[in-house]
Design an enzyme around this catalytic site. Structure first.
Site, PDB file in Angstrom:
ATOM      1  N   VAL A  33       0.831  -1.217   0.000  1.00 26.66           N
ATOM      2  CA  VAL A  33       0.000   0.000   0.000  1.00 26.66           C
ATOM      3  C   VAL A  33       0.862   1.263   0.000  1.00 26.66           C
ATOM      4  O   VAL A  33       0.685   2.156  -0.839  1.00 26.66           O
ATOM      5  CB  VAL A  33      -0.963  -0.020   1.211  1.00 26.66           C
ATOM      6  CG1 VAL A  33      -1.706   1.300   1.323  1.00 26.66           C
ATOM      7  CG2 VAL A  33      -1.955  -1.173   1.074  1.00 26.66           C
ATOM      8  N   ARG A  64      10.151  -1.555   7.905  1.00 21.31           N
ATOM      9  CA  ARG A  64      10.539  -2.517   8.953  1.00 21.31           C
ATOM     10  C   ARG A  64      11.902  -3.130   8.678  1.00 21.31           C
ATOM     11  O   ARG A  64      12.643  -3.454   9.577  1.00 21.31           O
ATOM     12  CB  ARG A  64       9.493  -3.626   9.052  1.00 21.31           C
ATOM     13  CG  ARG A  64       8.192  -3.148   9.651  1.00 21.31           C
ATOM     14  CD  ARG A  64       7.330  -4.349  10.038  1.00 21.31           C
ATOM     15  NE  ARG A  64       5.962  -3.947  10.298  1.00 21.31           N
ATOM     16  CZ  ARG A  64       5.539  -3.397  11.430  1.00 21.31           C
ATOM     17  NH1 ARG A  64       6.396  -3.177  12.406  1.00 21.31           N
ATOM     18  NH2 ARG A  64       4.278  -3.060  11.584  1.00 21.31           N
ATOM     19  N   LYS A 124      -7.020  -0.544  10.180  1.00 26.85           N
ATOM     20  CA  LYS A 124      -8.316  -0.827  10.829  1.00 26.85           C
ATOM     21  C   LYS A 124      -8.147  -1.384  12.238  1.00 26.85           C
ATOM     22  O   LYS A 124      -8.971  -1.097  13.125  1.00 26.85           O
ATOM     23  CB  LYS A 124      -9.163  -1.780   9.975  1.00 26.85           C
ATOM     24  CG  LYS A 124      -8.440  -3.053   9.544  1.00 26.85           C
ATOM     25  CD  LYS A 124      -7.936  -2.948   8.117  1.00 26.85           C
ATOM     26  CE  LYS A 124      -6.946  -4.047   7.788  1.00 26.85           C
ATOM     27  NZ  LYS A 124      -6.760  -4.278   6.380  1.00 26.85           N
ATOM     28  N   GLU A 148     -10.074   6.842   5.509  1.00 26.39           N
ATOM     29  CA  GLU A 148     -10.995   6.285   4.507  1.00 26.39           C
ATOM     30  C   GLU A 148     -10.548   4.917   4.018  1.00 26.39           C
ATOM     31  O   GLU A 148     -11.374   4.035   3.756  1.00 26.39           O
ATOM     32  CB  GLU A 148     -11.088   7.249   3.319  1.00 26.39           C
ATOM     33  CG  GLU A 148     -12.082   6.844   2.260  1.00 26.39           C
ATOM     34  CD  GLU A 148     -13.484   6.689   2.828  1.00 26.39           C
ATOM     35  OE1 GLU A 148     -14.055   7.677   3.279  1.00 26.39           O
ATOM     36  OE2 GLU A 148     -14.011   5.544   2.840  1.00 26.39           O
ATOM     37  N   GLY A 205      -1.529  -9.205  -3.271  1.00 28.79           N
ATOM     38  CA  GLY A 205      -1.458  -8.110  -2.299  1.00 28.79           C
ATOM     39  C   GLY A 205      -2.769  -7.844  -1.589  1.00 28.79           C
ATOM     40  O   GLY A 205      -2.953  -6.775  -1.012  1.00 28.79           O
ATOM     41  N   ASP A 219     -10.080  -9.520  10.614  1.00 30.29           N
ATOM     42  CA  ASP A 219      -9.897  -8.283   9.833  1.00 30.29           C
ATOM     43  C   ASP A 219     -11.270  -7.657   9.540  1.00 30.29           C
ATOM     44  O   ASP A 219     -11.462  -6.447   9.715  1.00 30.29           O
ATOM     45  CB  ASP A 219      -9.157  -8.606   8.524  1.00 30.29           C
ATOM     46  CG  ASP A 219      -9.028  -7.382   7.633  1.00 30.29           C
ATOM     47  OD1 ASP A 219      -8.142  -6.551   7.896  1.00 30.29           O
ATOM     48  OD2 ASP A 219      -9.829  -7.249   6.686  1.00 30.29           O
ATOM     49  N   LYS A 223     -13.005  -3.985  10.866  1.00 30.67           N
ATOM     50  CA  LYS A 223     -13.676  -3.024   9.973  1.00 30.67           C
ATOM     51  C   LYS A 223     -15.119  -2.790  10.418  1.00 30.67           C
ATOM     52  O   LYS A 223     -15.620  -1.657  10.377  1.00 30.67           O
ATOM     53  CB  LYS A 223     -13.621  -3.532   8.535  1.00 30.67           C
ATOM     54  CG  LYS A 223     -12.205  -3.562   7.972  1.00 30.67           C
ATOM     55  CD  LYS A 223     -12.160  -4.348   6.683  1.00 30.67           C
ATOM     56  CE  LYS A 223     -10.765  -4.353   6.068  1.00 30.67           C
ATOM     57  NZ  LYS A 223     -10.629  -5.360   4.995  1.00 30.67           N
ATOM     58  N   GLY A 320      -6.082  -4.566  -1.948  1.00 36.55           N
ATOM     59  CA  GLY A 320      -5.067  -4.413  -2.988  1.00 36.55           C
ATOM     60  C   GLY A 320      -4.397  -3.058  -2.911  1.00 36.55           C
ATOM     61  O   GLY A 320      -4.966  -2.095  -2.382  1.00 36.55           O
TER      62      GLY A 320
HETATM   63  N1  HSE Z   1      -6.536  -7.966   3.955  1.00 32.99           N
HETATM   64  C1  HSE Z   1      -7.548  -6.995   3.702  1.00 32.99           C
HETATM   65  C2  HSE Z   1      -8.634  -7.627   2.863  1.00 32.99           C
HETATM   66  C3  HSE Z   1      -6.945  -5.823   3.019  1.00 32.99           C
HETATM   67  O1  HSE Z   1      -8.382  -8.688   2.287  1.00 32.99           O
HETATM   68  O2  HSE Z   1      -9.731  -7.109   2.777  1.00 32.99           O
HETATM   69  C4  HSE Z   1      -7.854  -4.641   2.912  1.00 32.99           C
HETATM   70  O3  HSE Z   1      -8.190  -4.120   4.163  1.00 32.99           O
END
Ligand code: HSE
Length: 427
Positions: A33, A64, A124, A148, A205, A219, A223, A320
């Site tokens: 990103v 890193r 997030k 965003e 990615g 994840d 969100k 992505g």
């Molecule tokens: N790993 C996350 C996904 C990336 O696959 O949605 C975007 O937040």
């Protein structure tokens, strides 16, 4: 005296030439990103100068490790030293965090916001844990927090929730919030094996550095917490979410759904109930033609249900490098607004063809003159001679577009100067 002042000020201001200011950007993270953000900035350099009146200068880039290939032009800005980066962050105009995790990211956020900077993050997990505290810190220091890109990749859903939909009586927010699992589920439905689909999602990615957060549903849960925070005002870290991902039996999920003529989706949902907000992330069998069933690959969708505004559906690329970096760049340029010159922008309305001259005054007070000059400078206005009267300090600026003067006024208000501005039709 005042006549001489008017003539000097008018002569000093360049007529109709928008100034391009430098926006100093400190970037944490230069992987999928962050690296894409660097490329987008270089690709759109001229357009950004024309539309936003800024030239973005990368001051420091925190990474890193030093092994990975980086985009052109960052080699001499790279550092692995967090302390060195924090010092640069405190001096930058905008700090972008795309490094992930919650330890270093939190230190960067606190440093940037505590120094009154604009902080833009794609993180997030950071927001789900510390969003409200960071927002308070931003308010306390007149800083700015934008994020965003943290939910829905390139879909502008948070802007809609923060600015457009708060008074619509939101009842539910639901959707597909993880691109990696949706990509995997789409490939499984096409008969491909799970391990190959996951490896592909990583290669493209989409996946987190640790894809366990994707496939376990955490994840998406982060969100959802952010969405619920914006939609309902619930503290994200305190929202109980029932989380079930696509593991341990992703293949069976796909087969089970197919057996009923449906398709599997990992659905995140937060809904107002009598006792509070209910929230879940879990596999759901949906009809192939339904609004969730039609979301394929790494795309996401967010549906907002409200009392006064029915159903709003926002869909698009959810993961992505390029979509996420596009959303980051949008936040960076939004943060650049107070520094913008008179360059035209869609929300400026129609720029007056002949900019006016303006008389600005503030009451006399200790430090008032230095502050006033600083405010004018930051708004892209020539710093003219100050007319010192017994009760007030006055300056004439321009010809300058109203947008400049408006910025200067708001900045002067913010620092307690009590400004007044008049358009000049004399002298
Ligand atoms: N790993 C996350 C996904 C990336 O696959 O949605 C975007 O937040």
């Amino acid at each position: 005296m005042s006549t001489i002042l008017l003539q000097e000020s008018a002569a000093a201001a360049p007529r109709g030439v928008p100034r391009v200011r430098t926006l100093r950007l400190a970037l944490a993270g230069c992987g999928v990103v962050g690296g894409e953000l660097v490329r987008l900035i270089a690709l759109h350099e001229r357009e950004i100068a024309a539309r936003n009146g800024v030239r973005i200068e990368l001051t420091r880039v925190l990474v890193r490790g030093s092994g990975r290939a980086r985009p052109d032009g960052v080699a001499d800005r790279l550092t692995t030293d967090v302390a060195e980066f924090l010092a640069a962050a405190a001096e930058a105009d905008v700090v972008v965090e795309a490094i992930g995790g919650t330890d270093t990211a939190l230190r960067i956020a606190r440093t940037a916001l505590g120094a009154g900077r604009r902080f833009v993050t794609a993180n997030k997990a950071l927001l789900a844990a510390h969003g409200p505290a960071l927002m308070r810190l931003a308010r306390r220091h007149r800083a700015r927090l934008d994020f965003e890109s943290a939910v829905g990749g390139g879909i502008p859903v948070l802007r809609a929730l923060r600015e457009q939909l708060p008074l619509t009586g939101i009842e539910a927010v639901r959707g597909v919030l993880n691109g990696t699992t949706n990509y995997i589920l789409t490939r499984l439905a096409a008969g491909e094996p799970y391990t190959a689909a996951l490896a592909d999602a990583q290669a493209k990615g989409y996946a987190e550095a640790n894809p366990a957060r994707d496939i376990s549903g955490h994840d998406a849960a982060d969100k959802l917490r952010v969405l619920a925070w914006l939609a309902f005002g619930t503290h994200p870290a305190r929202l109980p979410v029932r989380v079930r991902g696509i593991v341990p039996h992703p293949d069976r999920l796909a087969a089970d759904a197919a057996a009923l003529g449906g398709v599997p989706r990992l659905v995140a949902e937060a809904r107002r109930a009598a006792a509070g907000i209910t929230a879940s992330v879990e596999p759901v069998v949906v009809a192939p033609g339904s609004e969730l069933g039609q979301v394929h690959g790494a795309d996401n969708v967010v549906v907002v249900e409200s009392l006064h505004n029915g159903r709003v559906r926002l869909a698009g690329p959810g993961a992505g490098g390029a979509p996420t970096a596009s959303a980051l760049l949008g936040d960076v340029l939004r943060a650049a607004r107070p520094l913008r010159s008179g360059a035209a922008s869609a929300d400026d309305g129609v720029e007056e063809s002949a900019p006016h001259r303006w008389l600005l005054s503030v009451p006399r007070a200790p430090q008032a003159e230095a502050r006033l000059l600083r405010v004018l400078e930051r708004a892209g206005l020539q710093a003219p001679p100050v007319l010192r009267a017994a009760d007030a300090l006055r300056v004439v600026v321009g010809p300058a577009p109203w947008t400049h003067v408006d910025l200067a006024l708001r900045a002067a208000e913010a620092v307690g100067l009590g400004p007044v501005a008049s358009r000049l039709e004399v002298g």
